[in-house]
Design an enzyme around this catalytic site. Sequence first.
Site, PDB file in Angstrom:
ATOM      1  N   CYS A   1       0.846  -1.199   0.000  1.00  0.00           N
ATOM      2  CA  CYS A   1       0.000   0.000   0.000  1.00  0.00           C
ATOM      3  C   CYS A   1       0.885   1.254   0.000  1.00  0.00           C
ATOM      4  CB  CYS A   1      -0.977  -0.063   1.169  1.00  0.00           C
ATOM      5  SG  CYS A   1      -2.450   0.922   0.876  1.00  0.00           S
TER       6      CYS A   1
ATOM      7  N   HIS B   1      -3.642  -5.080   0.715  1.00  0.00           N
ATOM      8  CA  HIS B   1      -3.035  -5.637   1.939  1.00  0.00           C
ATOM      9  C   HIS B   1      -3.099  -7.165   1.917  1.00  0.00           C
ATOM     10  CE1 HIS B   1      -2.419  -1.854   4.101  1.00  0.00           C
ATOM     11  NE2 HIS B   1      -3.475  -1.438   3.433  1.00  0.00           N
TER      12      HIS B   1
ATOM     13  N   GLU C   1      -1.473  -9.211   3.573  1.00  0.00           N
ATOM     14  CA  GLU C   1      -1.304  -9.807   4.909  1.00  0.00           C
ATOM     15  C   GLU C   1      -2.639 -10.174   5.556  1.00  0.00           C
ATOM     16  OE1 GLU C   1      -0.880  -6.670   4.088  1.00  0.00           O
ATOM     17  OE2 GLU C   1      -1.247  -5.255   5.728  1.00  0.00           O
TER      18      GLU C   1
END
Length: 542
Positions: free
Chosen positions: A380, A514, A516
Site C-alpha cells: 500500500c 493488503h 497480509e
Amino acid sequence: MTRYIFVTGGVVSSLGKGLMAASLGALLQARGYSVRLRKLDPYLNVDPGTMSPYQHGEVYVTDDGAETDLDLGHYERFTGVASRKSDNVTSGRIYSDILSRERRGEFLGGTVQVIPHVTDAIKIFATADADGVDFVICEIGGTVGDIESLPFLEAIRQLGNELPRFSACYIHVTLVPFIAAAGELKTKPTQHSVKELRGIGIQPDVLVCRAEQPLPESECAKIALFCNVRKEAVIPALDASSIYDVPLQYHAVGLDKQVLESFAITDAPAPDLTRWNDIMAAIHHPEGEVTIGVIGKYTGLRDAYKSLSEALVHGGIANKVRVHVLWIDSEIFEREDAVLHLEPLHGILVPGGFGKRGAEGKIAAAKFARERGIPYFGICFGMQMAVIEAARNLAGYNDASSSEFGPCNDPIVGLMTEWDKDGAKESRAADSDMGGTMRLGAYTATLKPDSQVAHIYGTADISERHRHRYEVNMAYREKLESKGMLFSGISPDGRLPEIIEYPAHPWFIGVQYHPELKSKPFDPHPLFASFITAALRQSRLV
Ligand code: GLN
C-alpha cells in the site's frame, strides 16, 4: 440449530480473550463443526477506522469493506472463515443506528431506552447472519465492570433465557496473578470478577484462568467452589511460546470438551489436530533463519502491524525457516545513514502507512533495495513510496510526491476521486468524511501474463483487500515503464494500478492492497511465501 458461546473478560484487559475465542473456533472446527466468530466492542467510535494504531492497534479490513477490530484477524487466521461486516459492532454503531431511526420517527412516539432498544439491537446483531452454522462465538470487548460493557452483558444475559435450552454457553477469561514476594498464586481477583458477572445475572459455565505459573489442583478447586463453576470447567491457561500453540494447549486442558459438555453434547467427534501439529512442528523446528526489516512508523507497537507480522511468520512456515523481524522506525534514516540499518537485511518490507512523517525514510529504503538488488516488498503506502522513488531517481521527476503530503508539481500519487465498486461509481472529494470513506475491502485485479506476480499467484485474476485513499497516477505509467518498472496488476477497468514490479530485479514488488489480511498459518499468502523464499536466497549470497 446454532449454538452461541459468549466470551467475557475480567480483572484486566490483554488476557488473550480473542486468541482463546479463535482457538476454540479452531478446535470446534477440528471436530467437524462449522463456526462464525464475532466481536462486540463497547466503545463509542462507530468503528475503529478512525482510531490511531497507537490506541487500538491494526484496523482489520474484511472482504465486504468493514474496518474492524484486530481480533477478527485472529479469528480468520485460526479458522479460515472470512469475516464480514456483520462480525463486528460497537456501541457507537448501535447508538448511531438507533438515533437515526429515532430521527426518522420509527419509534412512533415511544421513549427510546437502553433496555429494551439498545439491548434488542445488540441481540439482533449477535444472532443475525449466522448462516445456520453450528456455533457462533461472540466475544464481548472490554472487561467486566466497565460502564460501557453493561448493555452488552445485559443483552447476552437475556439471550441465555431466550435461546432454546442448552444453546448458550458463557466463558469468562480471568487472571490468576502470581505474587512473587509471597510466592503464591492469588485467586481473589477471579472471585471478584465472577461475583461482578453473577451480579449482572450471568453465571459462567467455563472459567479460563490465565496464569504465569501452573495452577495446582487445589487452586482450581478453590476457584470452582467460590465461583460456582464445576471443577473440571476451571481451565488453566499458561503463556504459550507461539500463538499457534494455543489451540493445542487449550485442547490439552479440556477447553473444547468442557464447552461441548455445557451444551450437553456428549457424542462430539474426536478432533483432527493434524493441521495444528504440522504448524507447531514448522514453527519450533525451523531449518534456517532470515532477517527482514520492516521500515515503518508505529514500530514501537507490534499490534499496529499484527496481520503483517503474522503473515511473515506464515511466509517462514512455507519455507521452513524462522523469520527474524527487525522493526525499524523510518524516521531514523533522516538522522542516520540508512545503509547501516539496511545492509544486514535479507529483505526489506515497507508496510501500509499514513502521512508525511517518516515517508522520506521509506523512500530511501526503496532506493537502497532497488539499487542493491535486495528483496523489497511494498504494501500500500510501501508501493506508493517505491513509485515516488522511481519517479524521482529513474524518471527525473525531482518533485515527485504524493498529494497526501500537500500540493506538489508531480503528484505521482494522488487522491482517488472516483472508482468502480460492483458496477457502481464511488466518488470522494478532499473534504469527504474521514470515517469509512477509503477504497475499502475486496477488489479484483488482472495480472500481466508472465509477470513475476502472475507466476507467484499462478493465476491471472486475483481478489485482495484494500484500504487506501490515494493511488499511483496512471499518467506516469508510460514514463516509469520505459525506465524498467512494470505495472503488472491493474484493476479490471484498466484505471487503477494494483501492482508494480521490476522484472530485472530479483524480487521487488509493490502492491496497492493488503495481502497480509488473507494469510493463514495453514495457507500462507503466496506473496509472503515468495518474499521469504527470495530473502532466503539473498541470505545465501551474503
Ligand atoms: N496513506 C495511503 C493512502 O491512503 C496508504 C494507505 C495504506 O497504506 N493503507 O492511500
